[in-house]
Design an enzyme around this catalytic site. Structure first.
Site: not given
Length: 305
Positions: A216, A218, A220-221, A248-249
């Site tokens: 991940s 953020g 930026d994909g 994220g979950d």
């Protein structure tokens, strides 16, 4: 049905204080959620229409409160009930700031650990996809995730944790791990400044044993490296972030749903990203809006590198 594992759940308490600063007094309303990373995953899976069974450790009045909340959400409660009070975690959201206070979790007994592993062995064949998320309370051995992954070697195990628990868990060869940039840097012990450095670092960690890696980035994909070591860059649209906690979950939930329902890897990755983004656009934690997810799917692109 998908099985989620949350060994260290929590009551998540969120405050929205725009001008938060230390050494001051604030009054504000709180919002409480049955939390811990795995329960966020469980809630999003349920919203996607998946049947979910959740397990781990719950104890005390806090554990009873969490149990009541997840059952209200339609999640099957298979937690091991302990004498250790379940922890509380606090998030304070300000203007473009996020401050978190995370309790470590009270010690659980070896007897409780044995009960959990017995439950897992007896129920492992009920689910083809298993999500393991978050930290581990005191009293649980450092290789617990490796043990779980090895027991579930014929299943698709998604492991989302950090530090030594991730390093040990990778030895059990999970189907997927999902570190973010900071977690990857901590694992490698070095700063990753460029895209090439991120990619090299991700491959280095993947080669330690996991089958697939979703990094991940953020806003930026993300970067995805599959079982054949093919690399894909996932590009996402710009959004206005309201609450990034639980994104994220939510991403893990989207991936698990796609995997468990026979979607292609491209479809699964897009759904994963869309769920994570949708959560960030909502005030709640571990919550998605299905209409938003559907709209986002059309805006996410994937390119092979």
């Amino acid at each position: 049905m998908i099985l989620t594992i949350t060994l260290n759940p929590a009551i998540d308490v969120r405050y929205k204080i725009d001008n938060f600063e230390i050494n001051n007094v604030f009054r504000g309303n709180s919002h409480k959620t049955a939390g811990g990373k795995g329960l966020n995953v469980s809630r999003v899976l349920q919203l996607l229409g998946e049947k979910v069974e959740a397990s781990g450790f719950l104890g005390g009045n806090s554990g009873e409160w969490i149990s009541s909340k997840i059952q209200e959400d339609g999640i099957v409660d298979s937690f091991i009930k302990t004498n250790s009070e379940t922890r509380t975690c606090i998030a304070i959201l300000g203007n473009n700031t996020q401050t978190e206070i995370l309790e470590p979790g009270q010690k659980v007994s070896q007897e409780d650990v044995n009960k959990f592993l017995e439950f897992f062995r007896e129920n492992i064949n009920k689910s083809e996809t298993i999500c393991i998320s978050g930290s581990v309370p005191e009293g649980v051995q450092e290789d617990i995730y490796e043990v779980i992954c090895e027991l579930a070697k014929d299943k698709k195990v998604l492991l989302d944790t950090s530090g030594k628990f991730l390093i040990n868990g990778i030895k059990g060869q999970p189907y997927l791990i999902k570190p973010n940039r900071e977690e990857l840097e901590n694992l490698l012990g070095r700063e990753l400044l460029s895209f090439d450095e991120l990619l090299k670092g991700a491959k280095e960690i993947k080669n330690k044993g996991c089958k697939n890696l979703l990094l991940s980035l953020g806003k930026d994909g993300a970067i995805f490296i599959n079982e054949n070591d093919e690399v894909f860059k996932i590009n996402i649209p710009k959004i206005k972030v309201k609450n990034p906690v639980g994104s994220g979950d939510s991403s893990i939930a989207g991936f698990a749903y796609g995997l468990n329902n026979g979607k292609s890897m491209n479809e699964t990755l897009k759904l994963s990203m869309a769920c994570g983004i949708s959560n960030a656009m909502i005030e709640g934690t571990g919550i998605i809006d299905l209409d938003t997810v559907k709209d986002l799917l059309e805006k996410i692109t994937i390119e092979k590198i």
